[in-house]
Motif scaffolding. Structure first.
Motif, short mmCIF file in Angstrom:
data_model
loop_
_atom_site.label_atom_id
_atom_site.label_comp_id
_atom_site.label_asym_id
_atom_site.label_seq_id
_atom_site.Cartn_x
_atom_site.Cartn_y
_atom_site.Cartn_z
N GLU A 139 11.92 -12.88 31.30
CA GLU A 139 12.08 -11.94 30.18
C GLU A 139 12.50 -12.67 28.91
O GLU A 139 12.06 -12.33 27.82
N ASP A 140 13.39 -13.68 29.08
CA ASP A 140 13.84 -14.44 27.91
C ASP A 140 12.66 -15.13 27.23
O ASP A 140 12.60 -15.22 26.01
N PHE A 141 11.70 -15.59 28.04
CA PHE A 141 10.53 -16.24 27.44
C PHE A 141 9.68 -15.27 26.66
O PHE A 141 9.12 -15.62 25.63
N LEU A 142 9.57 -14.05 27.18
CA LEU A 142 8.80 -13.04 26.44
C LEU A 142 9.45 -12.80 25.08
O LEU A 142 8.77 -12.66 24.06
N VAL A 143 10.79 -12.77 25.06
CA VAL A 143 11.52 -12.59 23.80
C VAL A 143 11.17 -13.72 22.82
O VAL A 143 10.84 -13.49 21.66
N LEU A 144 11.20 -14.97 23.32
CA LEU A 144 10.91 -16.12 22.46
C LEU A 144 9.45 -16.11 21.98
O LEU A 144 9.17 -16.43 20.82
N LEU A 145 8.53 -15.73 22.86
CA LEU A 145 7.11 -15.70 22.47
C LEU A 145 6.86 -14.66 21.38
O LEU A 145 6.14 -14.93 20.41
N VAL A 146 7.46 -13.47 21.53
CA VAL A 146 7.28 -12.44 20.50
C VAL A 146 7.86 -12.93 19.17
O VAL A 146 7.25 -12.76 18.10
N TYR A 147 9.02 -13.58 19.24
CA TYR A 147 9.64 -14.13 18.03
C TYR A 147 8.68 -15.11 17.34
O TYR A 147 8.42 -15.03 16.14
N MET A 148 8.12 -16.05 18.14
CA MET A 148 7.22 -17.06 17.59
C MET A 148 5.98 -16.46 16.95
O MET A 148 5.64 -16.76 15.81
#
Length: 649
Positions: free
Chosen positions: A434-443
């Motif tokens: 889930e943390d990675f999804l957060v970072l991907l959306v941010y990017m």
């Protein structure tokens, strides 16, 4: 118009219910319960008005029903809500039923609705249908109100072939989104009626344009604007234009951390559960101790607790924690508890030791219960492992801003790759799926339009593979991953289902990167930095508010005015030939910003501070459909069942 006006309207929405609650069982749907919780004084108000019981709709278990029932539904009587009302009445025993509803009854007036309810009750039943005045609002703070009934609202993303469905106006939207937009327009009109507003509507983004145009041309709203006297500017802004603001870990805000790390109250979208065991003599290490009812953040009837919550939202974390200590010390000395005042840094342990003083004193507990719940929320958040991760996120987001400015997206994705680890290889501070999804959306939100090509495709494929493997290796799917994959347990999860879910996510990420491509003025939220300055994120909402407060009052480029009638169209036509003052969003003493698809606490604080410094004397209210945390934003974007049609019976 002062803030107490807004508080008054939140209470006013409950008057018709309180007047009919005596000797009745009151049933509330989830959104109504949430509004009552934040702004209507809680279930205690209904019980004080003589209600026999307050229950959820649909009820959790079939139980005996009283002869009198009151149903409070946040929207129109349709779909699942109608089925739940019918089920309660179908049990028999109800002789008198009242329905308090919002929105327009679809295709039928109050008389037909009463007839339907009587039919569901059976012979000899009496039915009363009461359209509610103002909408059900959840006032989370002095400047922020939510419409809990619209929590699933999110502007559609533009498709790969160009414009999204919202570009074609209301008729081009999916059916369920059309229903939500109509409900929103009806709710806003009844709110503005209660506040006596005459508004000019402006929009930033495609779905906001649809909402603003509908509000401008809505017949009851046009009638209201002819006679209302309080002038206001309403600016609708699409959340999807800047998702970095929704998933980012900005700043230093205690309230934002509390809402992000503590578990949600059952059935609630905003408020959280505060573990109250510390105030009891119960010895347990069970985190979720369900024997003791949880505390919460909403304390509508406790002025000291409300003041502390405002501090949590508006101050830096260090100051907010000092404020918590000050409130506790004052409360303890008022109750003559033996408190030892200490100066210097406030630690969670120190706050806990102050809380312990209240433990065996029932009177003190009762007098300061709201305050203690908020301080416990702060203590539990500061000790939470997720809170130490917050600073990791913050540092990584800053690094991403720097990297995105210096290199192309494929190399940024390649740097991310080694950090995606499967469950059994992850340490305490490693990122979860889930943390990675957060970072991907941010990017993808920050970077804006990306040059597509073989290199990007290859880099994305590698990240997708690693994510699919990590999701497949989860021993237990978190609630969020269950919603994203559509699987309720890791046993039902196949490699194919995980691959499909990740493919969908990456399609959406590409759309997220394209969201601002039609913008001329607000087309970037990334400041690439220079030799002297670090790269930074510049929130879209900040750019919008700065433009509204610009003393030179240039004609806004991306903030579109929505006109409601012929005179406005004539004005626009004449302005080609002669100087006609086009309406400007900074014209009026009241500024209402509606974030379509959710807002964060940091954004509300930023808007409030900006308006106070740039345009003192202007009052600002932020309205939205939801209060977002990084994970709730991900759920809103990627959950499979977000907008299931709630079909009519």
């Amino acid at each position: 118009m002062a803030v107490p006006e807004l508080q008054r309207v939140c209470r006013q929405a409950w008057e018709s219910v309180l007047a009919r609650a005596s000797r009745a069982v009151v049933f509330l749907d989830a959104a109504s319960a949430e509004a009552l919780h934040w702004g209507g004084g809680g279930a205690g108000e209904l019980l004080a008005a003589g209600a026999l019981a307050v229950r959820a709709l649909p009820p959790e278990a079939a139980g005996a029903v009283a002869a009198r029932v009151v149903f409070v539904v946040s929207g129109a009587l349709r779909g699942g809500t109608a089925a739940a009302v019918r089920a309660v009445l179908g049990q028999g025993g109800v002789r008198h039923c009242v329905l308090v509803f919002g929105g327009e009854a679809e295709g039928c007036g109050p008389a037909e609705l009463e007839e339907t309810l009587r039919r569901w009750m059976g012979e000899g039943g009496r039915a009363e249908v009461v359209p509610r005045g103002p909408p059900l609002l959840a006032p989370v703070s002095a400047e922020l109100c939510l419409l809990p009934a619209l929590a699933a609202l999110l502007p559609p993303l533009p498709g790969p072939g160009g414009p999204g469905p919202a570009e074609g106006g209301l008729g081009a939207l999916p059916a369920e989104l059309r229903v939500i937009v109509r409900a929103l327009v009806g709710d806003l009109d009844s709110l503005f009626t209660a506040l006596g507003l005459r508004e000019e509507s402006f929009a930033v983004g495609a779905l906001s344009r649809v909402v603003a145009a509908e509000l401008a041309s809505y017949a009851p709203a046009r009638n209201r604007r002819r006679t209302a006297t309080n002038k206001a500017s309403v600016i609708f802004v699409d959340r999807t234009l800047d998702l970095a603001g929704a998933v980012g870990h900005h700043g230093d805000n205690l309230a934002e951390k509390i809402l992000s790390v503590l578990p949600k109250l059952p059935g609630h979208k905003t408020d959280v559960m505060v573990n109250m065991v510390e105030l009891t003599a119960l010895q347990t290490t069970d985190e979720t101790c369900s024997v003791i009812a949880p505390g919460c953040l909403a304390q509508p009837n406790d002025p000291a607790a409300k003041a502390l919550w405002e501090s949590f939202m508006n101050l830096k974390q260090k100051e907010a924690v000092m404020e918590a200590r000050r409130h506790l010390v004052e409360a303890a000395s008022r109750e003559n508890l033996p408190i030892k005042m200490s100066m210097g840094r406030v630690t969670p342990e120190q706050l806990s030791s102050y809380i312990q003083l209240f433990r065996n004193n029932l009177k003190a507990l009762e007098n300061h219960c709201g305050l203690l719940q908020l301080v416990l929320a702060a203590v539990q958040t500061l000790k939470h492992p997720q809170t130490s991760k917050w600073d990791n996120f913050l540092a990584f987001e800053r690094l991403l801003l720097q990297t995105i400015g210096e290199s192309e997206m494929p190399s940024v994705l390649n740097q991310l790759l080694p950090m995606i680890k499967s469950y059994n290889k992850r340490m305490k501070y490693d990122y979860t799926c889930e943390d990675f999804l957060v970072l991907l959306v941010y990017m993808y939100s920050v970077v804006g339009e990306i040059k597509s090509g073989k290199e990007l495709d290859a880099a994305e494929e590698e990240v997708k593979k690693a994510l699919v493997k990590a999701i497949n290796d989860e021993p237990q799917l978190s609630p969020l991953l269950q919603k994203i994959t559509g699987c309720d347990s890791s046993l039902n999860l196949t490699s194919q289902k995980a691959t499909d879910a990740v493919d969908d996510i990456f399609r959406s990420l590409r759309d997220i990167a394209r969201a601002r491509m039609h913008m001329k003025q607000f087309n970037s939220i990334h400041n690439p930095g220079s030799n002297t300055h670090q790269a930074s994120y510049k929130p879209l909402l900040k750019q919008v508010v700065e433009e509204i407060c610009n003393p030179d009052r240039p004609d806004p480029v991306d903030i579109e005015h929505m006109s409601s009638g012929l005179t406005d169209l004539l004005k626009t036509g004449f302005s080609m030939f002669m100087k006609v003052n086009r309406p400007h969003p900074g014209d009026h003493p009241l500024l209402i910003i509606f974030m379509v698809g959710g807002v964060t606490i940091s954004e509300v604080k930023m808007v409030k501070d900006l308006v106070a410094t740039r345009k003192p004397g202007t009052q600002v209210i932020v309205l939205s459909s939801a209060l977002l945390t990084p994970h709730s934003a991900i759920e809103l974007l990627f959950a499979t069942d977000r907008l299931q049609p709630d079909t009519d019976i």
